[in-house]
Motif scaffolding. Structure first.
Motif, PDB file in Angstrom:
ATOM      1  N   ARG A 197     -79.291  75.255 -36.303  1.00  0.00           N
ATOM      2  CA  ARG A 197     -79.219  73.965 -37.068  1.00  0.00           C
ATOM      3  C   ARG A 197     -78.949  73.736 -38.032  1.00  0.00           C
ATOM      4  N   PHE A 198     -78.024  74.897 -39.015  1.00  0.00           N
ATOM      5  CA  PHE A 198     -76.760  74.909 -39.218  1.00  0.00           C
ATOM      6  C   PHE A 198     -74.868  73.906 -38.945  1.00  0.00           C
ATOM      7  N   ASP A 199     -74.949  74.342 -37.798  1.00  0.00           N
ATOM      8  CA  ASP A 199     -73.865  73.172 -37.196  1.00  0.00           C
ATOM      9  C   ASP A 199     -74.409  71.727 -36.680  1.00  0.00           C
ATOM     10  N   VAL A 200     -75.869  71.743 -36.535  1.00  0.00           N
ATOM     11  CA  VAL A 200     -76.122  70.031 -36.621  1.00  0.00           C
ATOM     12  C   VAL A 200     -76.388  69.376 -37.743  1.00  0.00           C
ATOM     13  N   LEU A 201     -76.274  70.229 -38.914  1.00  0.00           N
ATOM     14  CA  LEU A 201     -76.573  69.463 -39.822  1.00  0.00           C
ATOM     15  C   LEU A 201     -74.675  69.917 -40.501  1.00  0.00           C
ATOM     16  N   ARG A 202     -73.710  70.505 -40.301  1.00  0.00           N
ATOM     17  CA  ARG A 202     -72.030  70.452 -40.243  1.00  0.00           C
ATOM     18  C   ARG A 202     -71.888  69.134 -39.919  1.00  0.00           C
ATOM     19  N   ARG A 203     -72.205  69.039 -38.749  1.00  0.00           N
ATOM     20  CA  ARG A 203     -71.390  68.897 -37.392  1.00  0.00           C
ATOM     21  C   ARG A 203     -71.735  67.634 -36.099  1.00  0.00           C
ATOM     22  N   VAL A 204     -73.518  67.234 -37.398  1.00  0.00           N
ATOM     23  CA  VAL A 204     -73.771  65.597 -35.971  1.00  0.00           C
ATOM     24  C   VAL A 204     -74.126  64.951 -38.027  1.00  0.00           C
ATOM     25  N   VAL A 205     -75.348  65.286 -38.348  1.00  0.00           N
ATOM     26  CA  VAL A 205     -75.963  64.416 -39.186  1.00  0.00           C
ATOM     27  C   VAL A 205     -74.295  64.587 -40.178  1.00  0.00           C
ATOM     28  N   LEU A 206     -73.892  64.950 -41.067  1.00  0.00           N
ATOM     29  CA  LEU A 206     -72.991  65.319 -42.199  1.00  0.00           C
ATOM     30  C   LEU A 206     -72.413  63.967 -41.856  1.00  0.00           C
ATOM     31  N   PRO A 207     -71.240  64.421 -40.292  1.00  0.00           N
ATOM     32  CA  PRO A 207     -70.591  63.151 -39.827  1.00  0.00           C
ATOM     33  C   PRO A 207     -71.462  61.386 -39.775  1.00  0.00           C
ATOM     34  N   ALA A 208     -72.768  61.759 -39.225  1.00  0.00           N
ATOM     35  CA  ALA A 208     -73.006  60.876 -39.016  1.00  0.00           C
ATOM     36  C   ALA A 208     -73.968  59.545 -39.693  1.00  0.00           C
ATOM     37  N   ALA A 209     -74.141  60.710 -41.233  1.00  0.00           N
ATOM     38  CA  ALA A 209     -74.748  60.165 -42.278  1.00  0.00           C
ATOM     39  C   ALA A 209     -73.307  58.958 -43.087  1.00  0.00           C
ATOM     40  N   LEU A 210     -71.774  59.547 -43.036  1.00  0.00           N
ATOM     41  CA  LEU A 210     -70.624  58.847 -43.532  1.00  0.00           C
ATOM     42  C   LEU A 210     -71.108  58.036 -43.800  1.00  0.00           C
ATOM     43  N   PRO A 211     -71.116  56.774 -42.663  1.00  0.00           N
ATOM     44  CA  PRO A 211     -71.374  55.565 -43.263  1.00  0.00           C
ATOM     45  C   PRO A 211     -72.471  55.497 -44.497  1.00  0.00           C
ATOM     46  N   ALA A 212     -73.229  55.905 -44.309  1.00  0.00           N
ATOM     47  CA  ALA A 212     -74.382  55.244 -45.022  1.00  0.00           C
ATOM     48  C   ALA A 212     -74.106  56.307 -46.537  1.00  0.00           C
ATOM     49  N   ILE A 213     -73.250  57.020 -46.723  1.00  0.00           N
ATOM     50  CA  ILE A 213     -73.088  57.668 -47.424  1.00  0.00           C
ATOM     51  C   ILE A 213     -71.653  56.424 -48.220  1.00  0.00           C
ATOM     52  N   PHE A 214     -71.092  56.277 -48.061  1.00  0.00           N
ATOM     53  CA  PHE A 214     -70.150  54.889 -48.452  1.00  0.00           C
ATOM     54  C   PHE A 214     -70.508  53.997 -48.769  1.00  0.00           C
TER      55      PHE A 214
END
Ligand SMILES: Nc1ncnc2c1ncn2[C@@H]1O[C@H](COP(=O)(O)OP(=O)(O)OP(=O)(O)O)[C@@H](O)[C@H]1O
Ligand SMILES: [Mg+2]
Lengths: 255, 293
Positions: free
Chosen positions: B198-215
């Motif tokens: 679950r933590f891998d998914v958060l760090r390696r999928v959810v976070l990069p996928a959310a980057l455009p919205a974060i910016f």
């Protein structure tokens, strides 16, 4: 080992109007067998595959993989998705390395393997490309390499070539045949293309919709190794005619 | 295996641009584009100068552009500590005061907003616990927090930094939440089937996928951070561009007021460009993607 067993499996999607996607499905897939799941859109093919992949939970029945229960996704049941579902921010190589790296396998072990797989799927020159720089067929080859790098016991493929043009599709079918004939992994392959099912599978399970059930099982006894050239063989045509008759028959019974 | 790589040019054939044809008033190319962009500001400044030299601008209260320029030159480069002009030579230090506050408050906003947003979008439990409170507090404008901030932190930097952090936090957290919530389901499934925790998914999928919205959230948040710094410097601190703005207004130095406004605009633009540069670097994969689609 890679046996799959469905016993009276029911899957109902809850909601205002619950959808019975699978109704008492029974299915046995043996070690190293290549089974194609053939049926019209919406009959529950993806649902069946998602259950064994561990993406969805069944409503009732019994489901086992290698004799054990299935409660979550895992690398022994590798999935190849229709649109490849590669991670767009990772290069081809990084996408393939994702599995081994989250499993904390030593780099020295999987790196040569990735190079080998890249060669197998003909993408050595694209190791450092991003998925968006690849064509659909190339992306799908990465999807296959990403699955194979984990040495899965079963390959679960949900219309993996459905979005490809006819020519690319044929080259992908040949690639899959070659790979499977050398590895011998268990394969569950979802398709709605009769030719594809006959060409690839040892056995074809025909599904019907509403409620989703397996209505017929047909053994394909074309000799192996097979190749896409066989698509026009008289033996192939005979099989196709027989399957189409069976499908009509099945449709009548369930109409 | 004869499919060729999809290249940007093949995928999106662009009609060939006419060779040396000018579009209307301006020559083609970069120079022409720059001239086109400069046209409106030049016209406005010229009209302002003309209207002002007749003494008719708001009853002579508004200074003309040349006087604003002169005021800025003194403010920026004049000798310090001459009693007659308290602003002389203080431009850079005031810009730095404001910028430092924005930087500190904004880093705080990012440090809390990004992890909070990603966690809210990723976990239903976190969302249910934290999101309602955020949504409840969010409608309170940061200006309404001013008395609170002064009461708690007094007339000093912490008050300004608190307001900046709070103002920047909301758009960052909201956008990061959306980004983390809208991750393609098959990306997560693919990661899970490859053995990701679950933590891998958060760090390696959810976070990069959310980057455009974060910016996107960062850019909106930065704009609000500049608003917050000016407001709090006008009221709660005794230095910075916001303080000079209000002080100059009180002593009737409208030339300094306008030079100050333009300085704030320039700093806002500069800091936004900084984020865009980082964004371009962090989202390289995305530019390639849009080029080939
Ligand atoms: N998450 C879901 N929630 C509710 N209903 C669903 C869900 N997923 C699938 N269904 C319904 O279950 C039925 C079977 O869907 P499924 O995706 O398994 O079909 P399929 O055979 O894979 O179709 P296709 O060939 O179009 O991919 C359909 O009626 C579909 O609308
Ligand atoms: Mg499907």
């Amino acid at each position: 080992m890679g046996t799959i067993r469905f016993r009276e499996v029911v899957k109902t999607y809850p909601g205002k109007q619950p959808v019975v996607a699978l109704d008492r499905v029974n299915l046995d897939i043996g070690e190293g067998e290549f089974v194609a799941l053939l049926g019209p859109s919406g009959c529950g093919k993806s649902t069946l595959l998602n259950l064994i992949a561990g993406f969805e939970e069944m409503t009732s029945g019994a489901l086992s993989f290698n004799g054990g229960t299935v409660d979550s996704p895992g690398p022994e049941r590798a999935v190849v998705f229709q649109e490849a579902a590669l991670l767009p921010w990772l290069t081809v190589e990084q996408n393939i390395a994702f599995g081994p790296s989250v499993q904390k396998r030593p780099r020295a072990e999987y790196e040569p393997k990735i190079r080998e797989l890249l060669r197998l799927v003909g993408l050595e020159r694209f190791a450092h490309s991003l998925p968006s720089q690849l064509s659909g067929g190339m992306r799908q080859r990465v999807g296959i390499a990403r699955a194979l790098v984990m040495d899965p016991k079963a390959l679960l493929m949900d219309e993996p070539f459905g979005a490809l043009d006819a020519q690319t599709r044929m080259s992908m079918q040949q690639l899959l045949l070659d790979v499977w004939q050398s590895l011998g992994t268990t394969v569950l392959f979802v398709t709605h293309d009769i030719d594809e099912a006959i060409l690839l599978a040892d056995r074809i399970c025909i599904m019907s919709a509403r409620p989703g059930r397996i209505t017929r099982e047909i053994t394909v006894d074309l000799p192996r190794p097979r190749s896409v050239d066989q698509l026009t063989d008289p033996a192939f045509i005979r099989h196709k005619a027989a399957i189409m008759a069976e499908m009509r028959e099945a449709q009548k019974e369930h109409a | 295996m004869n499919d060729a790589p999809a290249r940007a040019l093949d995928a999106a054939p662009v009609p060939a641009a006419p060779k040396v044809k000018s579009r209307g008033l301006f020559p083609a190319g970069r120079t022409g584009a720059a001239m086109r962009a400069a046209l409106l500001p030049v016209l406005v400044i010229a009209a302002w100068q003309l209207a002002g030299s007749g003494g008719s601008l708001a009853g002579g209260v508004l200074p003309t552009p040349d006087r604003v320029w002169d005021a800025w030159v003194v403010w920026a480069f004049g000798p310090q500590g001459m009693g007659l002009n308290p602003y002389s030579g203080t431009w850079l230090s005031n810009v730095l005061f404001s910028s430092m506050r924005v930087a500190q408050g904004f880093v705080l906003a990012m440090a809390i907003g990004i992890p909070a947003g990603v966690l809210i979008g990723w976990s239903r439990a976190v969302s249910g616990t934290v999101d309602p409170t955020i949504q409840l507090l969010r409608p309170i404008p940061i200006t309404a927090w001013l008395p609170f901030s002064i009461a708690v932190f007094g007339i000093q930097d912490m008050g300004a930094i608190f307001l900046i952090a709070l103002g920047g936090f909301y758009p960052i957290v909201v956008n990061a939440t959306h980004g983390a919530r809208d991750v393609d389901r098959n990306w997560i499934r693919a990661a899970e089937m490859m053995g990701a925790s679950r933590f891998d998914v958060l760090r390696r999928v959810v976070l990069p996928a959310a980057l455009p919205a974060i910016f996107t959230g960062l850019r909106i948040g930065l704009g609000i951070a500049w608003t917050a710094v000016i407001v709090s410097e006008m009221v709660a601190v005794k230095s910075g561009l916001g303080y000079v703005l209000w002080d100059a207004y009180y002593v009737g130095r409208m030339d300094v007021v306008i030079a100050d406004m333009l300085s704030i605009g320039a700093m806002g633009l500069l800091s936004d460009r900084l984020i865009v540069t980082v964004e371009h670097w962090a989202l390289r994969w995305r530019r390639l993607q849009s080029a080939s689609r």
